[in-house]
Design an enzyme around this catalytic site. Structure first.
Site, PDB file in Angstrom:
ATOM      1  NE  ARG A 219      -3.252  -3.823  -1.376  1.00 42.85           N
ATOM      2  CZ  ARG A 219      -2.367  -4.687  -0.401  1.00 42.85           C
ATOM      3  NH1 ARG A 219      -1.347  -4.552  -0.180  1.00 42.85           N
ATOM      4  NH2 ARG A 219      -3.248  -5.199   0.541  1.00 42.85           N
TER       5      ARG A 219
ATOM      6  NE  ARG B  61      -3.621  -2.379   2.656  1.00 45.90           N
ATOM      7  CZ  ARG B  61      -3.032  -3.450   3.728  1.00 45.90           C
ATOM      8  NH1 ARG B  61      -2.155  -3.516   3.921  1.00 45.90           N
ATOM      9  NH2 ARG B  61      -4.021  -4.335   3.797  1.00 45.90           N
TER      10      ARG B  61
ATOM     11  CE  LYS C  89      -5.919  -0.835   5.068  1.00 48.63           C
ATOM     12  NZ  LYS C  89      -7.271  -1.240   4.549  1.00 48.63           N
TER      13      LYS C  89
ATOM     14  CG  HIS D  97      -6.142  -8.869   1.476  1.00 45.31           C
ATOM     15  ND1 HIS D  97      -6.221  -9.365  -0.042  1.00 45.31           N
ATOM     16  CD2 HIS D  97      -5.851  -7.601   1.441  1.00 45.31           C
ATOM     17  CE1 HIS D  97      -6.075  -8.288  -0.558  1.00 45.31           C
ATOM     18  NE2 HIS D  97      -6.013  -7.181   0.227  1.00 45.31           N
TER      19      HIS D  97
ATOM     20  CG  HIS E 188      -4.998   0.459  -3.792  1.00 46.19           C
ATOM     21  ND1 HIS E 188      -4.387   0.484  -2.668  1.00 46.19           N
ATOM     22  CD2 HIS E 188      -6.012  -0.484  -3.950  1.00 46.19           C
ATOM     23  CE1 HIS E 188      -4.976  -0.366  -1.961  1.00 46.19           C
ATOM     24  NE2 HIS E 188      -5.767  -1.059  -2.691  1.00 46.19           N
TER      25      HIS E 188
ATOM     26  CE1 TYR F 103      -6.326  -7.589  -6.682  1.00 43.88           C
ATOM     27  CE2 TYR F 103      -6.276  -8.641  -4.721  1.00 43.88           C
ATOM     28  CZ  TYR F 103      -6.242  -7.550  -5.181  1.00 43.88           C
ATOM     29  OH  TYR F 103      -5.885  -6.383  -4.624  1.00 43.88           O
TER      30      TYR F 103
END
Length: 299
Positions: free
Chosen positions: A246, A151, A175, A270, A243, A279
């Protein structure tokens, strides 16, 4: 209690106790500010006990009338839910007027992604800068983005000690402060090594990527670097953002057949596999080819 004061405390809580980045905390507070503006327009004060479920539903209806997408509405409502959960945990309130408000169903859209040739064009464009230091820095940044799927905020937050060039890996703060390690391909290792030889040392900071004056790169500077590289690359596709790199990394890995979905999940950081599963988009032609490749298909 007045909510705009509590919102400032909420922002501190998100960073200090939940480990959210300053950008994420700012985004949450921005959504709260929109709710406060709605209350003001409705003639309602900012006292917590004046907020009712009916008022929150009116806010959702107003956002629909503004033409906002279900995804945007759901995100703003999620911010308000999080704020009220904080108020409940701190005993500022005893009821939750947001809990009974349904979240709009989000639109499930496939992420845009670039082809391998387009990514190569970006890498080449990053090196075409009349300032040598900028060229090496931009190429290193783009290499990290293209080959790791990080990110934007994760790249900005990288420190000098995070890449282990000998081990061909980089340590990433994701995150919520979660750490993960991503392998680096040789091109990315070389790009980072070259940048470190030229990285300015006039300012005392440990950030991996800096300006030419040695200051840490922030979101605005990263935005400028990206748009300079994108314009130089000649790619004219609509809706391409940082983004997108990514998404592109994850999609190309999956299409290569060399990486499984759980492996890609770990690389991207994730927390849920179903987030990574987006994806799994394939074209009809790819799907037809996969079916025809069945070992029993040739009778």
């Amino acid at each position: 209690m007045v909510m705009d004061t509590l919102a400032r405390d909420f922002a501190v809580y998100l960073e200090a106790e939940r480990g959210y980045s300053p950008l994420t905390a700012t985004a949450y507070c921005g959504d709260l500010r929109r709710f406060f503006d709605f209350l003001g327009g409705a003639g309602v004060g900012l006292e917590v006990d004046e907020v009712t479920t009916a008022l929150v539903r009116r806010w959702v209806v107003d956002m629909h009338h503004e033409g906002l997408s279900p995804t945007t509405i759901a995100r703003r409502l999620h911010g308000l839910r999080s704020f009220w959960s904080y108020l409940l945990a701190c005993d500022y309130v005893h009821d939750d007027p947001v809990r009974k408000v349904s979240v709009p169903k989000r639109e499930r859209t496939l992420p845009r992604y670039l082809t391998a040739d387009q990514l190569e064009a970006l890498l080449e464009a990053a090196q075409r800068n009349k300032f040598v230091v900028c060229a090496f820095r931009n190429y290193a940044i783009m290499s990290v983005l293209v080959f790791t799927g990080m990110r934007r905020g994760e790249v900005i937050g990288l420190r000098i000690g995070d890449p282990s060039l000998a081990e061909k890996a980089v340590r990433v703060r994701g995150k919520g402060g979660k750490m993960r390690v991503i392998p680096l391909v040789d091109r990315a290792v070389d790009a980072v090594r070259d940048w470190l030889e030229l990285r300015p040392t006039r300012k005392s900071n440990d950030k991996l990527f800096t300006t030419t004056h040695g200051n840490p790169i922030g979101p605005w500077r990263m935005h400028r670097i990206w748009h300079t590289v994108l314009e130089e690359s000649g790619i004219e596709a609509e809706g391409i953002t940082l983004h997108t790199l990514r998404h592109s990394m994850a999609t190309l890995l999956l299409q290569s057949g060399e990486a499984s979905l759980p492996e890609i999940q770990r690389i991207l950081g994730h927390s849920r596999l179903d987030t990574t599963a987006i994806y799994l988009h394939v074209t009809e032609g790819e799907l037809r080819g996969a079916v025809q490749a069945h070992p029993l298909a040739r009778g």
